[in-house]
Design an enzyme around this catalytic site. Sequence first.
Site, short mmCIF file in Angstrom:
data_model
loop_
_atom_site.label_atom_id
_atom_site.label_comp_id
_atom_site.label_asym_id
_atom_site.label_seq_id
_atom_site.Cartn_x
_atom_site.Cartn_y
_atom_site.Cartn_z
N LYS A 15 8.94 -4.81 14.16
CA LYS A 15 9.35 -3.90 13.11
C LYS A 15 10.27 -2.89 13.60
O LYS A 15 11.33 -2.66 12.84
CB LYS A 15 8.28 -3.47 12.25
CG LYS A 15 7.49 -4.41 11.56
CD LYS A 15 6.18 -3.93 10.75
CE LYS A 15 5.46 -4.82 10.10
NZ LYS A 15 4.44 -3.97 9.46
N GLU A 42 10.17 -5.77 3.71
CA GLU A 42 10.57 -7.15 2.99
C GLU A 42 10.01 -7.07 1.64
O GLU A 42 10.77 -7.44 0.95
CB GLU A 42 9.60 -8.16 3.73
CG GLU A 42 9.87 -8.52 5.36
CD GLU A 42 8.90 -7.51 6.26
OE1 GLU A 42 8.77 -8.05 7.43
OE2 GLU A 42 8.41 -6.47 6.10
N HIS A 55 -2.91 -39.16 9.87
CA HIS A 55 -1.67 -39.82 9.97
C HIS A 55 -0.51 -39.03 10.90
O HIS A 55 0.73 -39.54 10.88
CB HIS A 55 -0.84 -40.42 8.83
CG HIS A 55 -2.13 -41.30 8.29
ND1 HIS A 55 -1.93 -42.61 8.26
CD2 HIS A 55 -3.17 -41.25 7.35
CE1 HIS A 55 -2.92 -43.23 7.50
NE2 HIS A 55 -3.48 -42.21 6.88
N LYS A 79 0.67 -1.26 -0.21
CA LYS A 79 0.05 -0.11 0.01
C LYS A 79 1.03 1.25 0.10
O LYS A 79 0.70 2.14 -0.72
CB LYS A 79 -0.79 -0.01 1.26
CG LYS A 79 -2.10 1.03 1.36
CD LYS A 79 -2.79 1.03 2.59
CE LYS A 79 -3.89 0.18 2.37
NZ LYS A 79 -4.72 0.32 3.42
N GLY A 85 -5.26 -5.45 5.11
CA GLY A 85 -4.47 -6.12 4.30
C GLY A 85 -4.96 -7.83 4.67
O GLY A 85 -5.08 -8.33 3.41
N ARG A 86 -5.32 -8.20 5.40
CA ARG A 86 -5.90 -9.33 5.66
C ARG A 86 -7.40 -9.85 5.25
O ARG A 86 -7.93 -10.64 5.07
CB ARG A 86 -5.78 -10.11 7.28
CG ARG A 86 -6.63 -9.09 8.22
CD ARG A 86 -6.17 -9.59 9.44
NE ARG A 86 -6.76 -8.75 10.60
CZ ARG A 86 -6.12 -7.44 10.93
NH1 ARG A 86 -5.23 -7.18 10.51
NH2 ARG A 86 -7.04 -6.71 11.98
N GLU A 143 -4.61 -12.11 13.60
CA GLU A 143 -4.04 -10.74 13.62
C GLU A 143 -5.36 -9.99 13.92
O GLU A 143 -5.18 -8.76 14.52
CB GLU A 143 -3.52 -10.52 12.34
CG GLU A 143 -3.09 -9.16 12.19
CD GLU A 143 -2.29 -9.09 10.89
OE1 GLU A 143 -0.92 -9.26 10.89
OE2 GLU A 143 -2.75 -8.29 9.88
#
Length: 546
Positions: A508, A215, A388, A209, A271-272, A357
């Site tokens: 951060k 990152e 399993h 954005k 964002g999510r 979050e």
Amino acid sequence: MTSKNNQLTSKQAWKALAANQKNGIPHLRDLFTKDPKRGEKMTLEAAGLFLDYSKNRITDETFRLLLNLATESGLKDHIDAMFNGEKINITENRSVLHVALRAPKNASIIVDGVNVVPQVHEVLEKMTDFADRLRSGSWKGYSGKRIRNIINIGIGGSDLGPVMAYEALKYYCDRSLTFRFVSNIDGTDFAEAVIDLNSEETLFIVSSKTFTTIETMTNALTARDWLLKAFKGDDKAIAKHFVAVSTNAALVEKFGIDTANMFGFWDWVGGRYSMDSAIGLATMLAIGPRNFRAMLDGFHQMDEHFRTAPFESNLPVIMGLLGIWNTNFYGAETVAVLPYEQYLKRFPAYLQQLTMESNGKHVTLDGVEVDYQTSPIYWGEPGTNGQHSFYQLIHQGTRLIPCDFIAFAEPLNNIGRHHDILMANVFAQAEALAFGKTPEQVRSEGVPEWLAPHKVFEGNRPSNTIMAQKLTPEVLGKLVALYEHIVFTQGAIWNIGSFDQWGVELGKVLAQRIIPELESKTEPEPRHDTSTNNLIRRYRKQRRSE
């Protein structure tokens, strides 16, 4: 909507639920024996999804009290406030309108006096035009070669949504195109993504954005260097091999991307919650605009169901309330999401961000410390693989782990007996968790007394089963929206801010302080705790010895 001190545990419905649980809910075996129609009665079908919630530790009275809790918590007002564009994200003074991303053209959703729906459709049309050009081959790389590889560079919601949707809808993807997703700052992520690709045939989508996310931008700059190496440093190549999903036109242009190929979104989209915005450009390129719009329609159908259905027949509300019951009254710390569909292998990982979050908060909207648990931990893997490995813990471990089974009546790849066997396992696992195996049943099978305790299954382990006809783009939209609104329901009742994420900030900030200390040519004087200082020095020493 103005926040008021909730005092959740003081509510009459909460106290009644606590008493209901304390008085003892019969074992699921007894509940089903007492009510032979329970397995048919405690089901709901809406918006093309079928929910069986009968295998939860609830009575009719529990269900009634949970509905009372929703009403007493003002859930309907919270829902209306979101759909009306009120600034319910109070710590950032923002509306929360992911529902606008899938609203039809003729809808009206007002934010600060402006109908935002036309803006959404303007971006959607721009995405459609770009997708049509790239998929048809009319968009070409700088050397005139067709684009065959698309790499999405993002992190968090700018990665988890697109990669989940790509994997979930791979059946509908254009297989002549290769898609990769880079998110990790670990250089291995980028190196492996491009290792076998021709840069002349590769397009990067940079999703940030602000166009400042460390990152994403570190990976984007690495991608630019990788591309320019093939074009002998010719900056003009960038505009043919990079597009941006961002709102920062100045930085996008400075990077070398043509702002005509910048796809925007808005601060009222978290964002999510953004996989159906321009963040989903990679998804649209993979499955095509028609399928992308079908997915949006699925989202919208669930939105309308959530907005209008009475609580007693409202899928997200019921599942949200059951989650509160298991978390707050039975002490469940996790929820296992178990899709019996290989294409949904990334769905649990996507839900981890969406749920944790959003609702991983320790104070109410008023800033008051909560005295109850909020978000459980979400995790899971596709069936039958999980059977399993970790199902042992769910069946016979000491922790209560509610499960959501997700299954489809019709397979996308109809091969032999596979799907009947797969579905038999869905039904069997939910049955085994609920009813278990008593010591008497074990002994009746001739099991020696010393071995019998090891073969006993306590049962009484709660689960939901969600079924749909088959996994389509439309159904994926419904599933994602279902969990979005479960999150909303729980956040509203817990009276927490589901739409900010201040918890990601501290790490951060500290990382930004440490980076120069790691990169410094001269020995720095780290000013942290003794553990962190020692780790920094050790890293620098080992790094120098490479």
